[in-house]
Enzyme design. Structure first.
Site, PDB file in Angstrom:
ATOM      1  N   LYS A  49       0.907  -1.010   0.028  1.00 21.04           N
ATOM      2  CA  LYS A  49      -0.051   0.029   0.280  1.00 21.04           C
ATOM      3  C   LYS A  49       0.854   1.380   0.006  1.00 21.04           C
ATOM      4  CE  LYS A  49      -4.362  -1.514   1.604  1.00 21.04           C
ATOM      5  NZ  LYS A  49      -5.486  -1.205   2.780  1.00 21.04           N
ATOM      6  N   LYS A  90      -4.644  -9.338  -6.779  1.00 21.98           N
ATOM      7  CA  LYS A  90      -6.161  -9.580  -6.067  1.00 21.98           C
ATOM      8  C   LYS A  90      -6.952  -8.680  -6.379  1.00 21.98           C
ATOM      9  CE  LYS A  90      -5.986  -7.700  -1.317  1.00 21.98           C
ATOM     10  NZ  LYS A  90      -6.147  -7.708  -0.032  1.00 21.98           N
ATOM     11  N   LYS A 137     -10.628  -3.180  -3.931  1.00 22.50           N
ATOM     12  CA  LYS A 137     -11.577  -2.035  -3.899  1.00 22.50           C
ATOM     13  C   LYS A 137     -10.941  -0.970  -4.706  1.00 22.50           C
ATOM     14  CE  LYS A 137     -14.219  -3.220   0.166  1.00 22.50           C
ATOM     15  NZ  LYS A 137     -13.913  -3.077   1.528  1.00 22.50           N
TER      16      LYS A 137
HETATM   17  P1  AMP Z   1     -11.260  -5.355   3.076  1.00 22.00           P
HETATM   18  O1  AMP Z   1     -12.050  -5.159   1.764  1.00 22.00           O
HETATM   19  O2  AMP Z   1      -9.559  -5.229   2.635  1.00 22.00           O
HETATM   20  O3  AMP Z   1     -11.517  -4.878   4.179  1.00 22.00           O
HETATM   21  O4  AMP Z   1     -11.414  -6.944   3.292  1.00 22.00           O
HETATM   22  C1  AMP Z   1     -12.369  -7.481   3.919  1.00 22.00           C
HETATM   23  C2  AMP Z   1     -12.198  -9.121   3.858  1.00 22.00           C
HETATM   24  O5  AMP Z   1     -12.282  -9.624   2.439  1.00 22.00           O
HETATM   25  C3  AMP Z   1     -11.104  -9.782   4.641  1.00 22.00           C
HETATM   26  O6  AMP Z   1     -11.288 -10.835   5.183  1.00 22.00           O
HETATM   27  C4  AMP Z   1     -10.053 -10.064   3.330  1.00 22.00           C
HETATM   28  O7  AMP Z   1      -9.285 -10.954   3.602  1.00 22.00           O
HETATM   29  C5  AMP Z   1     -11.293 -10.370   2.227  1.00 22.00           C
HETATM   30  N1  AMP Z   1     -11.038 -10.147   0.828  1.00 22.00           N
HETATM   31  C6  AMP Z   1     -10.497  -8.845   0.517  1.00 22.00           C
HETATM   32  N2  AMP Z   1     -10.069  -8.944  -0.890  1.00 22.00           N
HETATM   33  C7  AMP Z   1     -10.406 -10.235  -1.182  1.00 22.00           C
HETATM   34  C8  AMP Z   1      -9.962 -11.167  -2.352  1.00 22.00           C
HETATM   35  N3  AMP Z   1      -9.619 -10.349  -3.588  1.00 22.00           N
HETATM   36  N4  AMP Z   1     -10.083 -12.280  -2.550  1.00 22.00           N
HETATM   37  C9  AMP Z   1     -10.635 -13.249  -1.095  1.00 22.00           C
HETATM   38  N5  AMP Z   1     -10.984 -12.206  -0.068  1.00 22.00           N
HETATM   39  C10 AMP Z   1     -10.605 -10.884   0.105  1.00 22.00           C
END
Ligand code: AMP
Ligand code: TRP
Length: 332
Positions: free
Chosen positions: A111, A194, A197
Site C-alpha cells: 500500500k 487480487k 476495492k
Molecule cells: P477489506 O476489503 O480489505 O477490508 O477486506 C475484507 C475481507 O475480505 C477480508 O477478510 C479480506 O481478507 C477479504 N478479501 C479482500 N479482498 C479479497 C479477495 N480478492 N479475495 C478473497 N478475499 C478477499
C-alpha cells in the site's frame, strides 16, 4: 462456544472477493459460533476518506452485510469507532509491537509503495489496531481472506509478548480461518493481482450491487487465454485467469476446482463465461435487491449498529480494563 471476530473496511461497495473470501463464511459461521462482525471505519481512514462518503459507505457496507445474511440479533454487528475499547487496547499494543515486526508486513509495503515517507503513520500501525480489535474480546477464531494471514500472525506475536512481558496468561492465541476455493479472488483484468476495492480499473472487480448487465459485461471482458478449460487441475498451472474463474464458479456452487473441471473441462470460455455469469447473477441479485431496500431506511441501519456497539462494549470494557491494570495504570 468459540468467539469469532472479523472486520471489513467501509472503503467502497464490497466486491465478489470480499463476499467469497469473507462475508459468505461469516454468515455460515453464525450457526456454530458466537460472532462479532465489525465495519472497521478506524482502519479505513489510514488512507484518505471523504467524510460524507465514509459515513455513507459505512451504512452501505452494513446494509450489504445484513442483506448477505448477518443476523444482528443473535450476533453482533457494529462500527469500530463506536467502541472506544479498541483504541485503548490499540495504544497498549503500539507499545508492545516492535518496529521490525511491522516493517515486515507485506500489505504495508504494497500500500505504501514508493511513497513510504508520505503515508499516514496509521497505515503503518494498522496491524496493531487489528490485533486489538480481536483481542479486546478474547476472540479466538478469525475468518478472513488469505491476504490477512500475516496480520493474524502478528496479532499472535503481540499477544504472546504482552503475556510474556507482564508475566500473565491473559490474551489467548488466535486461529485464522481461511476458507474455501475462493479465499483469494483475483482481478478480472489480471489473474496475478487480487481483486481489490482500490483497483484503478472498474472492470477488475464485480461489486455486490452491480446489475445483471454490468456483471455480464465484466465477465465477458474478463481476461482469459485462448485455450479451452483443462479437464484436471494440473492443467490450470500457469493459467491464473482460468484458475480464478474456475475458483469463483467452485465457490458459488460449493464445490472445488476439480469438480468444476469435471463438468466444464474442455469447454471454451465462450461457453463457460455465460454459465458463470448466470451463476454470479443468481447469487448476487437477491443480495443487491435487499441491500437497496435496507438503504432506503438509514435510521434502521443506524439503530442496528448502535445496538451492536452497546453489546460489543459490554464485552470489551472488562477486558481492556484488566489489560490496563496489568500494565500498571493507576485507577483514580
Ligand atoms: P477489506 O476489503 O480489505 O477490508 O477486506 C475484507 C475481507 O475480505 C477480508 O477478510 C479480506 O481478507 C477479504 N478479501 C479482500 N479482498 C479479497 C479477495 N480478492 N479475495 C478473497 N478475499 C478477499
Ligand atoms: N485488515 C482487515 C482487512 O483489510 C480488516 C480488519 C480489521 C480485520 N480488523 C480486523 C479482519 C480484525 C479480521 C479481524 O481485510
Amino acid at each position: 462456544m468459540q468467539r469469532i471476530f472479523s472486520g471489513i473496511q467501509p472503503s467502497g461497495i464490497p466486491h465478489l472477493g470480499n463476499y467469497l473470501g469473507a462475508v459468505r463464511n461469516w454468515v455460515a459461521l453464525q450457526a456454530s459460533h458466537e460472532c462479532l462482525y465489525c465495519v472497521v471505519d478506524l482502519h479505513a481512514i489510514t488512507v484518505w476518506q471523504d467524510p460524507a462518503a465514509l459515513a455513507q459507505q459505512t451504512r452501505e457496507l452494513a446494509a450489504s452485510l445484513l442483506a448477505s445474511g448477518i443476523d444482528p440479533k443473535a450476533h453482533i454487528l457494529f462500527n469500530q469507532s463506536a467502541v472506544h475499547a479498541h483504541l485503548r487496547l490499540a495504544w497498549i499494543f503500539n507499545c508492545v509491537a516492535r518496529m521490525g515486526w511491522l516493517n515486515r508486513m507485506t500489505q504495508f509495503k504494497e500500500k505504501a509503495g514508493k511513497d513510504r515517507e508520505n503515508v499516514s503513520t496509521g497505515l503503518f500501525t494498522y496491524p496493531n489496531l487489528m490485533a486489538a480489535d480481536i483481542l479486546v474480546y478474547h476472540a479466538t477464531r478469525v475468518p478472513v481472506g488469505d491476504d490477512q494471514r500475516q496480520h493474524l500472525e502478528l496479532a499472535n506475536d503481540i499477544a504472546q509478548k504482552f503475556n510474556h512481558d507482564y508475566g500473565v496468561d491473559f490474551f489467548p492465541q488466535i486461529e485464522a480461518m481461511i476458507m474455501g476455493p475462493a479465499a483469494r479472488v483475483m482481478s478480472l483484468r489480471d489473474g496475478t493481482k487480487k481483486m481489490s476495492k482500490s483497483d484503478a480499473s472498474d472492470q477488475a472487480s464485480i461489486k455486490m450491487t452491480d446489475s445483471a448487465d454490468e456483471i455480464a459485461l465484466k465477465i465477458r471482458r474478463a481476461k482469459t487465454d485462448p485455450e479451452p478449460l483443462p479437464e484436471t487441475i494440473e492443467g490450470l498451472e500457469g493459467r491464473p485467469e482460468a484458475r480464478n474463474l474456475v475458483g469463483i464458479y467452485a465457490a458459488l456452487t460449493d464445490t472445488d476446482h476439480a469438480a468444476v473441471l469435471r463438468e466444464h473441462g474442455s469447454k471454451g470460455f465462450g461457453a463457460f463465461k455465460p454459465a458463470l455469469t448466470d451463476l454470479v447473477v443468481s447469487k448476487l441479485a437477491p443480495i443487491a435487491d435487499e441491500t437497496n431496500r435496507l438503504l432506503a431506511d438509514p435510521a434502521t441501519i443506524e439503530a442496528i449498529l448502535r445496538d451492536g456497539a452497546r453489546r460489543a462494549e459490554a464485552l470489551a470494557v472488562p477486558i481492556v480494563e484488566e489489560a490496563e491494570r496489568l500494565v500498571g495504570f493507576l485507577k483514580v
